[in-house]
Write a protein that holds these residues in place. Sequence first.
Motif, PDB file in Angstrom:
ATOM      1  N   ILE A 298      62.239  86.695  72.196  1.00  0.00           N
ATOM      2  CA  ILE A 298      60.800  86.901  72.337  1.00  0.00           C
ATOM      3  C   ILE A 298      60.385  88.074  71.455  1.00  0.00           C
ATOM      4  CG2 ILE A 298      60.724  86.023  74.706  1.00  0.00           C
ATOM      5  CD1 ILE A 298      60.571  88.968  75.650  1.00  0.00           C
ATOM      6  N   GLU A 299      59.094  88.163  71.178  1.00  0.00           N
ATOM      7  CA  GLU A 299      58.597  89.355  70.502  1.00  0.00           C
ATOM      8  C   GLU A 299      58.735  90.525  71.473  1.00  0.00           C
ATOM      9  OE1 GLU A 299      54.809  91.020  67.934  1.00  0.00           O
ATOM     10  OE2 GLU A 299      54.664  89.055  68.891  1.00  0.00           O
ATOM     11  N   ASN A 300      59.220  91.643  70.974  1.00  0.00           N
ATOM     12  CA  ASN A 300      59.522  92.796  71.829  1.00  0.00           C
ATOM     13  C   ASN A 300      58.262  93.625  72.089  1.00  0.00           C
ATOM     14  OD1 ASN A 300      61.160  94.527  73.327  1.00  0.00           O
ATOM     15  ND2 ASN A 300      61.546  95.835  71.567  1.00  0.00           N
ATOM     16  N   ARG A 301      57.245  92.977  72.638  1.00  0.00           N
ATOM     17  CA  ARG A 301      55.972  93.669  72.856  1.00  0.00           C
ATOM     18  C   ARG A 301      55.244  93.005  74.010  1.00  0.00           C
ATOM     19  NH1 ARG A 301      50.708  94.120  71.265  1.00  0.00           N
ATOM     20  NH2 ARG A 301      50.130  96.169  70.503  1.00  0.00           N
ATOM     21  N   CYS A 302      55.048  93.737  75.077  1.00  0.00           N
ATOM     22  CA  CYS A 302      54.344  93.221  76.241  1.00  0.00           C
ATOM     23  C   CYS A 302      52.897  92.865  75.885  1.00  0.00           C
ATOM     24  CB  CYS A 302      54.374  94.270  77.361  1.00  0.00           C
ATOM     25  SG  CYS A 302      53.441  93.798  78.833  1.00  0.00           S
ATOM     26  N   ALA A 303      52.434  91.742  76.396  1.00  0.00           N
ATOM     27  CA  ALA A 303      51.050  91.305  76.148  1.00  0.00           C
ATOM     28  C   ALA A 303      50.032  92.193  76.847  1.00  0.00           C
ATOM     29  CB  ALA A 303      50.879  89.863  76.621  1.00  0.00           C
ATOM     30  N   HIS A 304      50.456  92.971  77.811  1.00  0.00           N
ATOM     31  CA  HIS A 304      49.555  93.823  78.583  1.00  0.00           C
ATOM     32  C   HIS A 304      49.231  95.118  77.844  1.00  0.00           C
ATOM     33  CE1 HIS A 304      49.155  96.762  82.158  1.00  0.00           C
ATOM     34  NE2 HIS A 304      47.978  96.235  81.954  1.00  0.00           N
ATOM     35  N   LYS A 305      50.234  95.959  77.618  1.00  0.00           N
ATOM     36  CA  LYS A 305      50.013  97.257  76.974  1.00  0.00           C
ATOM     37  C   LYS A 305      50.951  97.515  75.808  1.00  0.00           C
ATOM     38  CE  LYS A 305      46.945  99.119  79.878  1.00  0.00           C
ATOM     39  NZ  LYS A 305      45.744  99.840  79.591  1.00  0.00           N
ATOM     40  N   GLY A 306      51.671  96.480  75.361  1.00  0.00           N
ATOM     41  CA  GLY A 306      52.544  96.642  74.204  1.00  0.00           C
ATOM     42  C   GLY A 306      53.879  97.306  74.497  1.00  0.00           C
ATOM     43  N   GLY A 307      54.276  97.372  75.752  1.00  0.00           N
ATOM     44  CA  GLY A 307      55.536  98.017  76.131  1.00  0.00           C
ATOM     45  C   GLY A 307      56.748  97.304  75.546  1.00  0.00           C
ATOM     46  N   PRO A 308      57.858  98.017  75.375  1.00  0.00           N
ATOM     47  CA  PRO A 308      59.080  97.439  74.805  1.00  0.00           C
ATOM     48  C   PRO A 308      59.830  96.599  75.839  1.00  0.00           C
ATOM     49  CG  PRO A 308      59.451  99.734  75.376  1.00  0.00           C
ATOM     50  CD  PRO A 308      58.004  99.447  75.675  1.00  0.00           C
ATOM     51  N   LEU A 309      59.673  95.306  75.780  1.00  0.00           N
ATOM     52  CA  LEU A 309      60.281  94.424  76.777  1.00  0.00           C
ATOM     53  C   LEU A 309      61.804  94.500  76.767  1.00  0.00           C
ATOM     54  CD1 LEU A 309      57.886  91.381  76.448  1.00  0.00           C
ATOM     55  CD2 LEU A 309      57.979  93.076  78.297  1.00  0.00           C
TER      56      LEU A 309
END
Length: 106
Positions: free
Chosen positions: A41-52
Amino acid sequence: MERWIDVCVVDDIPVRGSRRTRFNGVEIALFRTSEDAVYAIENRCAHKGGPLSEGIVHDCAVTCPLHSWVFDLATGKARGADEGQIQTYPVEVRDGRAVHVRFPAR
Protein backbone atom coordinates in the motif's frame (compact mmCIF):
# COMPACT_ATOMS: atom_id res chain seq x y z
CA MET A 1 1.64 -0.07 -19.25
CA GLU A 2 2.31 -1.59 -15.85
CA ARG A 3 5.58 -2.96 -14.49
CA TRP A 4 6.31 -5.71 -11.99
CA ILE A 5 9.21 -4.77 -9.71
CA ASP A 6 11.22 -7.31 -7.69
CA VAL A 7 11.19 -5.68 -4.24
CA CYS A 8 12.49 -8.15 -1.66
CA VAL A 9 12.23 -11.67 -0.30
CA VAL A 10 9.34 -12.58 1.98
CA ASP A 11 11.65 -13.06 4.98
CA ASP A 12 12.73 -9.39 4.67
CA ILE A 13 9.27 -8.45 5.94
CA PRO A 14 8.69 -9.34 9.60
CA VAL A 15 5.57 -11.38 10.40
CA ARG A 16 2.85 -8.89 11.45
CA GLY A 17 5.24 -6.14 10.43
CA SER A 18 6.28 -4.05 7.47
CA ARG A 19 9.08 -2.91 5.22
CA ARG A 20 9.27 0.32 3.24
CA THR A 21 10.46 0.93 -0.29
CA ARG A 22 10.16 3.78 -2.78
CA PHE A 23 9.19 3.68 -6.44
CA ASN A 24 8.62 6.63 -8.79
CA GLY A 25 8.71 9.02 -5.83
CA VAL A 26 6.01 7.15 -3.89
CA GLU A 27 6.81 5.48 -0.57
CA ILE A 28 5.31 2.00 -0.44
CA ALA A 29 4.74 -0.11 2.67
CA LEU A 30 4.84 -3.88 2.35
CA PHE A 31 3.04 -5.83 5.07
CA ARG A 32 3.18 -9.50 6.03
CA THR A 33 0.30 -10.95 8.02
CA SER A 34 0.47 -13.78 10.54
CA GLU A 35 -0.87 -16.04 7.74
CA ASP A 36 2.13 -15.02 5.55
CA ALA A 37 0.01 -13.01 3.11
CA VAL A 38 1.88 -10.02 1.66
CA TYR A 39 0.26 -6.69 0.77
CA ALA A 40 1.56 -3.41 -0.66
CA ILE A 41 0.00 0.00 0.00
CA GLU A 42 1.04 3.62 -0.21
CA ASN A 43 2.69 4.44 3.11
CA ARG A 44 0.40 7.37 3.86
CA CYS A 45 -2.80 7.38 5.88
CA ALA A 46 -5.80 8.88 4.07
CA HIS A 47 -6.76 10.73 7.25
CA LYS A 48 -3.70 12.77 8.26
CA GLY A 49 -0.88 11.29 6.19
CA GLY A 50 0.58 9.18 9.01
CA PRO A 51 3.20 6.50 8.22
CA LEU A 52 1.17 3.30 8.02
CA SER A 53 4.37 1.21 8.05
CA GLU A 54 4.69 2.17 11.73
CA GLY A 55 1.18 0.96 12.52
CA ILE A 56 -0.05 -2.25 14.11
CA VAL A 57 -0.80 -5.14 11.72
CA HIS A 58 -3.72 -7.35 12.69
CA ASP A 59 -5.61 -9.90 10.61
CA CYS A 60 -5.70 -8.25 7.14
CA ALA A 61 -5.51 -4.64 8.35
CA VAL A 62 -3.20 -1.97 9.68
CA THR A 63 -3.98 0.64 12.32
CA CYS A 64 -2.50 4.09 11.71
CA PRO A 65 -0.11 5.07 14.54
CA LEU A 66 -1.34 8.68 14.63
CA HIS A 67 -5.11 8.50 15.05
CA SER A 68 -5.95 4.77 15.10
CA TRP A 69 -7.77 4.65 11.79
CA VAL A 70 -7.89 1.07 10.49
CA PHE A 71 -7.35 0.23 6.81
CA ASP A 72 -7.97 -3.07 5.06
CA LEU A 73 -4.69 -4.16 3.44
CA ALA A 74 -6.43 -5.94 0.55
CA THR A 75 -8.86 -3.19 -0.49
CA GLY A 76 -7.32 -0.06 1.03
CA LYS A 77 -10.71 0.95 2.46
CA ALA A 78 -11.08 2.37 5.95
CA ARG A 79 -12.90 0.08 8.37
CA GLY A 80 -15.57 0.91 10.91
CA ALA A 81 -16.94 4.43 11.11
CA ASP A 82 -13.89 5.94 9.36
CA GLU A 83 -14.09 6.95 5.72
CA GLY A 84 -11.38 7.03 3.13
CA GLN A 85 -9.18 4.80 1.07
CA ILE A 86 -5.47 4.30 0.50
CA GLN A 87 -3.77 3.18 -2.70
CA THR A 88 -3.07 -0.55 -2.89
CA TYR A 89 -0.72 -2.33 -5.30
CA PRO A 90 -0.95 -5.91 -6.61
CA VAL A 91 1.63 -8.27 -5.10
CA GLU A 92 2.91 -11.65 -6.22
CA VAL A 93 5.08 -13.97 -4.17
CA ARG A 94 7.06 -15.98 -6.70
CA ASP A 95 8.70 -19.29 -5.95
CA GLY A 96 7.54 -18.87 -2.35
CA ARG A 97 10.27 -16.31 -1.86
CA ALA A 98 10.51 -13.19 -4.01
CA VAL A 99 8.00 -10.36 -3.57
CA HIS A 100 7.05 -8.53 -6.75
CA VAL A 101 4.83 -5.44 -6.77
CA ARG A 102 2.99 -4.15 -9.85
CA PHE A 103 3.17 -0.42 -10.37
CA PRO A 104 1.41 1.69 -12.98
CA ALA A 105 3.69 3.26 -15.58
CA ARG A 106 4.21 6.99 -15.40
